[in-house]
Design a protein around this motif. Structure first.
Motif, PDB file in Angstrom:
ATOM      1  N   ASN A   3      90.396   0.832  16.605  1.00 16.07           N
ATOM      2  CA  ASN A   3      90.049   1.521  18.118  1.00 16.07           C
ATOM      3  C   ASN A   3      90.121   2.725  17.816  1.00 16.07           C
ATOM      4  O   ASN A   3      91.004   3.266  17.287  1.00 16.07           O
ATOM      5  N   SER A   4      89.605   3.492  18.870  1.00 14.95           N
ATOM      6  CA  SER A   4      89.372   4.885  18.918  1.00 14.95           C
ATOM      7  C   SER A   4      90.831   5.445  19.669  1.00 14.95           C
ATOM      8  O   SER A   4      90.341   6.309  20.642  1.00 14.95           O
ATOM      9  N   GLY A   5      91.945   4.908  19.564  1.00  9.52           N
ATOM     10  CA  GLY A   5      93.058   5.578  20.273  1.00  9.52           C
ATOM     11  C   GLY A   5      93.603   4.771  21.325  1.00  9.52           C
ATOM     12  O   GLY A   5      94.640   4.906  21.583  1.00  9.52           O
ATOM     13  N   CYS A   6      92.695   4.009  21.827  1.00  9.54           N
ATOM     14  CA  CYS A   6      93.163   3.391  23.290  1.00  9.54           C
ATOM     15  C   CYS A   6      93.621   1.915  22.798  1.00  9.54           C
ATOM     16  O   CYS A   6      92.549   1.209  22.621  1.00  9.54           O
ATOM     17  N   ARG A   7      94.884   1.658  22.649  1.00 10.16           N
ATOM     18  CA  ARG A   7      95.328   0.499  22.188  1.00 10.16           C
ATOM     19  C   ARG A   7      95.968  -0.316  23.431  1.00 10.16           C
ATOM     20  O   ARG A   7      95.702  -1.405  23.705  1.00 10.16           O
ATOM     21  N   ILE A   8      96.903   0.322  23.928  1.00 11.90           N
ATOM     22  CA  ILE A   8      97.858  -0.463  24.762  1.00 11.90           C
ATOM     23  C   ILE A   8      97.626   0.335  26.256  1.00 11.90           C
ATOM     24  O   ILE A   8      97.426  -0.711  27.414  1.00 11.90           O
ATOM     25  N   PHE A   9      97.525   1.411  26.278  1.00 16.83           N
ATOM     26  CA  PHE A   9      97.589   2.116  27.888  1.00 16.83           C
ATOM     27  C   PHE A   9      95.927   2.849  27.833  1.00 16.83           C
ATOM     28  O   PHE A   9      95.766   3.389  26.834  1.00 16.83           O
ATOM     29  N   THR A  10      95.214   2.903  28.990  1.00 13.58           N
ATOM     30  CA  THR A  10      94.290   3.706  29.055  1.00 13.58           C
ATOM     31  C   THR A  10      95.003   5.078  29.266  1.00 13.58           C
ATOM     32  O   THR A  10      95.868   5.437  30.012  1.00 13.58           O
ATOM     33  N   THR A  11      94.340   6.180  28.610  1.00  9.01           N
ATOM     34  CA  THR A  11      95.135   7.357  28.577  1.00  9.01           C
ATOM     35  C   THR A  11      94.020   8.554  28.985  1.00  9.01           C
ATOM     36  O   THR A  11      93.051   8.617  28.514  1.00  9.01           O
ATOM     37  N   VAL A  12      94.634   9.446  29.799  1.00  5.17           N
ATOM     38  CA  VAL A  12      93.669  10.853  29.820  1.00  5.17           C
ATOM     39  C   VAL A  12      94.623  12.063  29.088  1.00  5.17           C
ATOM     40  O   VAL A  12      96.016  12.072  29.194  1.00  5.17           O
ATOM     41  N   MET A  13      93.756  12.497  28.101  1.00  7.67           N
ATOM     42  CA  MET A  13      94.452  13.636  27.548  1.00  7.67           C
ATOM     43  C   MET A  13      93.792  14.877  27.900  1.00  7.67           C
ATOM     44  O   MET A  13      92.772  15.183  28.387  1.00  7.67           O
ATOM     45  N   ARG A  14      94.953  16.066  28.038  1.00  6.35           N
ATOM     46  CA  ARG A  14      94.312  17.390  28.431  1.00  6.35           C
ATOM     47  C   ARG A  14      94.419  18.269  27.426  1.00  6.35           C
ATOM     48  O   ARG A  14      95.723  18.298  26.744  1.00  6.35           O
ATOM     49  N   PHE A  15      93.492  19.017  27.259  1.00  7.06           N
ATOM     50  CA  PHE A  15      93.710  20.153  26.158  1.00  7.06           C
ATOM     51  C   PHE A  15      92.990  21.370  26.542  1.00  7.06           C
ATOM     52  O   PHE A  15      91.662  21.186  27.110  1.00  7.06           O
ATOM     53  N   GLY A  16      93.510  22.510  26.793  1.00  4.44           N
ATOM     54  CA  GLY A  16      92.821  23.801  27.569  1.00  4.44           C
ATOM     55  C   GLY A  16      92.441  23.400  29.002  1.00  4.44           C
ATOM     56  O   GLY A  16      93.259  22.789  29.501  1.00  4.44           O
ATOM     57  N   ASN A  17      91.370  23.750  29.158  1.00  8.41           N
ATOM     58  CA  ASN A  17      90.725  23.163  30.502  1.00  8.41           C
ATOM     59  C   ASN A  17      89.930  21.781  30.391  1.00  8.41           C
ATOM     60  O   ASN A  17      88.974  21.680  31.359  1.00  8.41           O
ATOM     61  N   PHE A  18      90.106  21.199  29.514  1.00  5.03           N
ATOM     62  CA  PHE A  18      89.303  20.083  29.370  1.00  5.03           C
ATOM     63  C   PHE A  18      90.347  18.810  29.578  1.00  5.03           C
ATOM     64  O   PHE A  18      91.464  18.687  29.355  1.00  5.03           O
ATOM     65  N   GLU A  19      89.536  17.803  29.902  1.00  5.34           N
ATOM     66  CA  GLU A  19      90.190  16.221  30.163  1.00  5.34           C
ATOM     67  C   GLU A  19      89.285  15.126  29.398  1.00  5.34           C
ATOM     68  O   GLU A  19      88.356  15.381  29.742  1.00  5.34           O
ATOM     69  N   LEU A  20      90.114  14.558  28.822  1.00  3.10           N
ATOM     70  CA  LEU A  20      89.496  13.251  28.093  1.00  3.10           C
ATOM     71  C   LEU A  20      89.919  11.903  28.458  1.00  3.10           C
ATOM     72  O   LEU A  20      91.152  11.821  28.132  1.00  3.10           O
ATOM     73  N   ASP A  21      89.036  11.140  29.153  1.00  6.68           N
ATOM     74  CA  ASP A  21      89.455   9.946  29.587  1.00  6.68           C
ATOM     75  C   ASP A  21      89.280   8.885  28.281  1.00  6.68           C
ATOM     76  O   ASP A  21      88.207   8.786  27.994  1.00  6.68           O
ATOM     77  N   CYS A  22      90.618   8.487  27.883  1.00  6.80           N
ATOM     78  CA  CYS A  22      90.220   7.755  26.523  1.00  6.80           C
ATOM     79  C   CYS A  22      89.835   6.356  26.874  1.00  6.80           C
ATOM     80  O   CYS A  22      89.127   5.643  25.961  1.00  6.80           O
ATOM     81  N   ALA A  23      89.998   5.991  27.905  1.00  7.27           N
ATOM     82  CA  ALA A  23      89.453   4.618  28.394  1.00  7.27           C
ATOM     83  C   ALA A  23      87.743   4.327  28.466  1.00  7.27           C
ATOM     84  O   ALA A  23      87.188   3.695  27.787  1.00  7.27           O
ATOM     85  N   THR A  24      87.258   5.441  28.787  1.00  5.50           N
ATOM     86  CA  THR A  24      85.871   5.550  29.009  1.00  5.50           C
ATOM     87  C   THR A  24      85.027   6.397  28.291  1.00  5.50           C
ATOM     88  O   THR A  24      83.977   6.642  28.242  1.00  5.50           O
ATOM     89  N   ALA A  25      85.984   7.184  27.619  1.00 10.78           N
ATOM     90  CA  ALA A  25      85.381   8.198  26.623  1.00 10.78           C
ATOM     91  C   ALA A  25      84.304   9.300  27.217  1.00 10.78           C
ATOM     92  O   ALA A  25      83.545   9.570  26.844  1.00 10.78           O
ATOM     93  N   GLU A  26      84.972   9.642  28.450  1.00  8.65           N
ATOM     94  CA  GLU A  26      84.419  10.774  29.245  1.00  8.65           C
ATOM     95  C   GLU A  26      85.280  12.046  29.207  1.00  8.65           C
ATOM     96  O   GLU A  26      86.330  11.875  29.211  1.00  8.65           O
ATOM     97  N   LEU A  27      84.449  12.883  28.967  1.00  9.81           N
ATOM     98  CA  LEU A  27      84.967  14.366  28.979  1.00  9.81           C
ATOM     99  C   LEU A  27      84.805  15.181  30.129  1.00  9.81           C
ATOM    100  O   LEU A  27      83.453  15.420  30.658  1.00  9.81           O
ATOM    101  N   TYR A  28      85.621  15.884  30.781  1.00 15.55           N
ATOM    102  CA  TYR A  28      85.631  16.847  31.721  1.00 15.55           C
ATOM    103  C   TYR A  28      86.031  18.192  31.434  1.00 15.55           C
ATOM    104  O   TYR A  28      87.017  18.356  30.804  1.00 15.55           O
ATOM    105  N   LYS A  29      85.562  19.265  32.062  1.00 12.54           N
ATOM    106  CA  LYS A  29      85.748  20.545  32.200  1.00 12.54           C
ATOM    107  C   LYS A  29      85.978  21.020  33.463  1.00 12.54           C
ATOM    108  O   LYS A  29      85.149  21.228  34.259  1.00 12.54           O
TER     109      LYS A  29
END
Length: 294
Positions: A3-29
């Motif tokens: 799976n693409s990284g979401c195994r046990i917990f849904t996760t929000v990843m932040r890098f720079g001014n971006f946010e990536l919702d691992c559960a829904t694969a949605e990208l925010y700026k």
């Protein structure tokens, strides 16, 4: 399939001014959702979930596509990475997030802050999550695979058939030119014969890569497919070049039969490169390593 990284917990990843919702694969700026297609989004989740680690093209293929799915992976991966870079405004020459490792894969190099969310069920692979329900026939077709050895023998036999046709055309090139001239298309003789000569090493290459069980044989064939399949269909009427010797009826029958190999090669290579057969395949290098250890 991973799976693409979401195994046990849904996760929000932040890098720079971006946010990536691992559960829904949605990208925010800056809090605003960016438009990113499903496959590039899932690829970004995969890369970000393995930040700092090389993700090979084979890993990407196995993760993003269903078992037995036969597409032009190389092109699809390149397009997905390009769309990710456009969304992140990332320069491939001076990357901030996605680094290319030539001939191997990609690595996410940006600093990531991870925010675990509430426990959730594992996110199923996209082939289950986003694709419409498949009927039984489609599922059976996707899962079908001949034994690798049998598919390999049949694939090589098809290459031998084409090699025979090319060689016969070159051995009787004068007769071929005469027949095409009588048909009112004399200009076709030169490109046809040059193409036959150029295709011989291609067929030999396929025979040896498939015959020797090269692990990247399927990938190499997919690169040739957009050019090879139309070329094979162009040669389907070639028996009519010998119609004066075998008769128009037999030439027609043989031409109809030659219309199928371009499709059969695709089916056979799908079986050879099927994940089930890949898992059962052990390279000679591994065998040698085991032998040496003993």
């Amino acid at each position: 399939m991973q799976n693409s990284g979401c195994r046990i917990f849904t996760t929000v990843m932040r890098f720079g001014n971006f946010e990536l919702d691992c559960a829904t694969a949605e990208l925010y700026k800056d809090g605003r959702r960016l438009k990113l297609q499903d496959q590039p989004a899932r690829l970004l989740v995969l890369l970000a979930s393995r930040a700092g680690t090389l993700v090979t093209r084979a890993d990407i293929q196995e993760t993003l596509w269903a078992d037995g799915q036969f597409v032009e992976f190389e092109h699809a991966i390149n397009v997905a990475v390009k769309k990710i870079r456009e969304a992140l405004d990332d320069d491939p020459l001076k990357p901030r997030f996605i680094e290319t490792v030539p001939k191997k894969g990609y690595r996410f190099i940006g600093a990531i802050d991870v925010e675990p969310a509430q426990p959730a069920l594992p996110v199923p692979p996209a082939s289950v999550a986003v694709e419409p329900a498949r009927d039984d026939e489609e599922i059976l077709e996707r899962e079908f695979a001949l034994p690798a050895a049998r598919a390999r023998i049949l694939f090589i036999a098809v290459q031998v058939v084409y090699l025979t046709i090319y060689c016969l055309a070159l051995l009787h090139m004068h007769d071929v030119a005469v027949v095409l001239a009588e048909a009112g298309i004399p200009w076709l003789a030169v490109p046809m014969l040059v193409g036959a000569a150029a295709s011989i090493p291609v067929r030999l290459y396929l025979i040896f890569t498939v015959g020797l069980g090269h692990p990247a044989a399927g990938m190499k064939y997919r690169r040739m497919l957009p050019y090879l399949m139309p070329w094979d269909w162009l040669w389907a009427p070639s028996p009519f070049l010998a119609s004066s010797a075998i008769g128009a009826e037999w030439a027609l029958v043989m031409s109809i039969l030659l219309a199928y190999p371009p499709i059969s090669q695709l089916i056979l290579m799908r079986s050879i490169d099927h994940p089930r057969n890949r898992r059962n395949r052990q390279s000679p290098a591994v065998d040698n390593a085991v032998t040496n250890r003993r």
